[in-house]
Every structure is written in structure tokens, then in C-alpha cells.
Design an enzyme around this catalytic site. Structure first.
Site, PDB file in Angstrom:
ATOM      1  N   CYS A  37       0.812  -1.234   0.000  1.00 37.72           N
ATOM      2  CA  CYS A  37       0.000   0.000   0.000  1.00 37.72           C
ATOM      3  C   CYS A  37       0.840   1.276   0.000  1.00 37.72           C
ATOM      4  O   CYS A  37       0.334   2.352  -0.321  1.00 37.72           O
ATOM      5  CB  CYS A  37      -0.947   0.010   1.201  1.00 37.72           C
TER       6      CYS A  37
ATOM      7  N   HIS B 269      -2.929   7.041   1.833  1.00 39.51           N
ATOM      8  CA  HIS B 269      -3.372   5.739   1.337  1.00 39.51           C
ATOM      9  C   HIS B 269      -4.818   5.517   1.770  1.00 39.51           C
ATOM     10  O   HIS B 269      -5.165   5.679   2.947  1.00 39.51           O
ATOM     11  CB  HIS B 269      -2.480   4.620   1.876  1.00 39.51           C
TER      12      HIS B 269
ATOM     13  N   ASN C 197     -10.217   0.027  -0.963  1.00 41.84           N
ATOM     14  CA  ASN C 197      -8.766   0.008  -0.778  1.00 41.84           C
ATOM     15  C   ASN C 197      -8.138  -0.645  -2.009  1.00 41.84           C
ATOM     16  O   ASN C 197      -8.269  -1.846  -2.214  1.00 41.84           O
ATOM     17  CB  ASN C 197      -8.435  -0.784   0.494  1.00 41.84           C
TER      18      ASN C 197
END
EC number: 2.3.1.180
Length: 316
Positions: A114, A242, A272
């Protein structure tokens, strides 16, 4: 030696299929209310079986290149941040270069999960500063739908697929750098808190550990990234974290102290998307005119390995 680099264009791509919370409620024991109250996500995009991660990356990269007014021949470095490429060779960057017809670039993949895009952006900036590249395509792309367990209601509600890209070019002589110094690091002893492991690979995480780490340890680190660029958090026009989970993004943004900034909340509609999340969210802010050319934005990635990397950039 060049004195620095800047982002001259961005682009993003998401697959067509939208997966709603109602759709998920028909697949696992969950509900729209449960998902929205805990992670803040409403929809996510899911790539088809015939859409590999390099195709997502290629679409985003092509858009960024077109927006910059450049041709494939202008690019001499391709860096792709991904942790979901199935094949090891040719790597995703080489496949993106082949799709776009980029002749002879250095082509490397970066797997920092990520936090991948902000690591990749720093790597491209360093290559330009060292004089080993003049124009780079930096892409974050992940197909999380391929590594998630669709029967695990704690993780399958989180993820989506997509890609975002930036064109990075050397600054002109005398021009201020548009990409600030990176602040990066990791907590290897807590690396197991986020995993994509096994055969076939499966995504799993210790949600509470990640939440505590992100909301308690990371605000001070993100503020240090601002300091490295000589800015106060109040000077920021945008904060692009993020997009892990709205319940992480909002408290983290508040604790950084960026009182005047637009805070990216793309997780609500995209889920996500791992390494894609920051460039995807940044590209949408630029496209919608929520931030303008020259505005300072903090990009801050965090997650797998418990890695983090952040830098202040000037918007294209």
C-alpha cells in the site's frame, strides 16, 4: 546532475464493474450499514478475469502521458508499484512499456504494497536527481480482487481494483523542485499485520493493529514529511493518504493538522486499491479541479510490511 523533478501530469483508470455493499450482502454475512459504519466504503470497482494488472496500469499510464503532451518515445524510465502481479517475468513495468510502445526504458516493479506508489515516486525522483533518467512514468496498480478471500467478510468488503499514474520530469534550471524529500521507513517486526501470502496468494490483516499503528504512530511521521519540504501542515492544499479505510484516513488527516487542506476520500467509492489508491485519488482531485497547479499536496502511503513513505508534491 539535476536539481530536482516535478509531476507534470496524472491519470487514472478503474474497471467498469461496480460492486456495491448490497452486492456483498448477497455474498457474505454483512450489510450496507455495517460496512459504511466501520470502513466508510460504499462501492468498489472489480476487474474482470481478462483484465490483468498490467492492463489497468497501462490505461492509467497512457492517460497521464497524453495529459502531459508526451509521446512514448519521451519516456526513459517506467516504475510500477504493485503487489498483485501474478507473473514474475516479464515484470509489470516491461508489459506496460510494451503496451504503450515505449522504446528501451529502464523498467522496474516495486512491491511495497500500500506504500508502493510513494516509494516509486521517490525512486523516480532520485533517478532524475542523479541524472540517470529525464522523464519517468510512475504507476501504482493493483488487482486486489484476485488475492482476496471472497468468503471472508472482514477483508472482502475492503478491496477494489484500479491504477493511477504520474509523469515525472526533470525541473528546468533554476526551477524549484516539485517533489519534496521523501520520508520513508518500516516496522519489520510488525510486518505480519498485513499479508498477501501463500499459494494461491491471499490477503489477510490484523485490522486492530493496523488501525492503532496508523492513527497513533503515523501522524508525527507525516508531519515530518511536511517539515522536510519546509512547510507547515497548515500550508498544505491537499492531503492524499493511502485510502485504507475512511476510519483511518479521517483521524490521521485530522492529527496531521492540515486545517486548510482538501482531504482525499476516494476510499468511499473505490475501496482500498493498495498501491493504486494515492495516484487514483490525486488524479481525481486534479480532474475535478479541487486542487490547482502548483498547490502543495502531502502524499503519504502506509501499510504492508508496515512500511510508510511520504513527500510533499506540487500539483501538476
Amino acid at each position: 546532475m539535476h536539481q530536482g523533478s516535478r509531476i507534470t501530469a496524472v491519470g487514472h483508470y478503474q474497471p467498469a464493474r461496480i460492486l456495491t455493499n448490497e452486492d456483498l450482502a448477497g455474498m457474505v454475512d454483512t450489510s450496507d450499514e455495517w460496512i459504511r459504519s466501520r470502513v466508510g466504503i460504499r462501492t468498489r470497482r472489480i476487474a474482470g478475469p481478462d483484465e490483468p494488472v498490467d492492463e489497468l496500469a497501462g490505461h492509467a499510464a497512457a492517460k497521464a502521458l497524453a495529459s502531459a503532451g508526451l509521446t512514448p518515445a519521451d519516456v526513459d524510465l517506467v516504475v510500477v508499484a504493485t503487489s498483485t502481479a501474478i507473473d514474475r517475468s516479464p515484470n509489470t513495468a516491461a508489459r506496460v512499456a510494451a503496451r504503450l510502445g515505449i522504446p528501451g526504458p529502464a523498467a522496474l516493479d516495486l512491491n511495497v504494497v500500500c506504500a508502493g506508489f510513494t516509494h516509486a515516486l521517490a525512486t523516480a525522483d532520485h533517478a532524475v536527481r542523479a541524472g540517470s533518467a529525464s522523464r519517468a512514468l510512475v504507476v501504482g496498480a493493483d488487482k486486489m480482487s484476485e488475492v482476496v478471500d471472497w468468503t471472508d467478510r472482514t477483508t472482502c468488503v475492503l478491496v477494489g481494483d484500479g491504477a493511477g499514474a504520474a509523469v515525472v520530469e526533470a525541473c528546468a534550471p533554476g526551477e524549484q523542485p516539485g517533489i519534496g524529500p521523501v520520508l520513508w521507513g518500516s516496522v519489520p517486526e510488525m510486518g505480519n499485520a498485513v499479508r498477501i501470502e501463500g499459494t494461491p496468494p491471499r490477503f489477510a490483516q490484523e485490522g486492530q493493529s493496523v488501525y492503532r499503528w496508523a492513527t497513533t504512530r503515523l501522524p508525527a511521521i507525516a508531519r515530518q514529511a511536511c517539515e522536510r519540504s519546509g512547510l507547515e501542515p497548515a500550508d498544505l492544499a491537499a492531503v492524499v493518504l493511502h485510502q485504507a479505510n475512511l476510519r483511518i484516513v479521517e483521524p490521521l488527516a485530522a492529527k496531521i493538522g492540515a486545517l486548510n487542506a482538501v482531504v482525499a476520500r476516494d476510499v468511499v467509492e473505490s475501496g482500498n486499491t493498495s498501491a493504486a489508491s494515492i495516484p487514483l485519488a490525486l488524479s481525481k482531485l486534479v480532474e475535478r479541479g479541487e486542487i490547482t497547479t502548483g498547490d502543495p499536496a502531502l502524499l503519504f502511503g502506509f501499510g504492508g510490511n508496515l512500511s510508510y513513505a511520504g513527500q510533499v508534491v506540487r500539483c501538476p
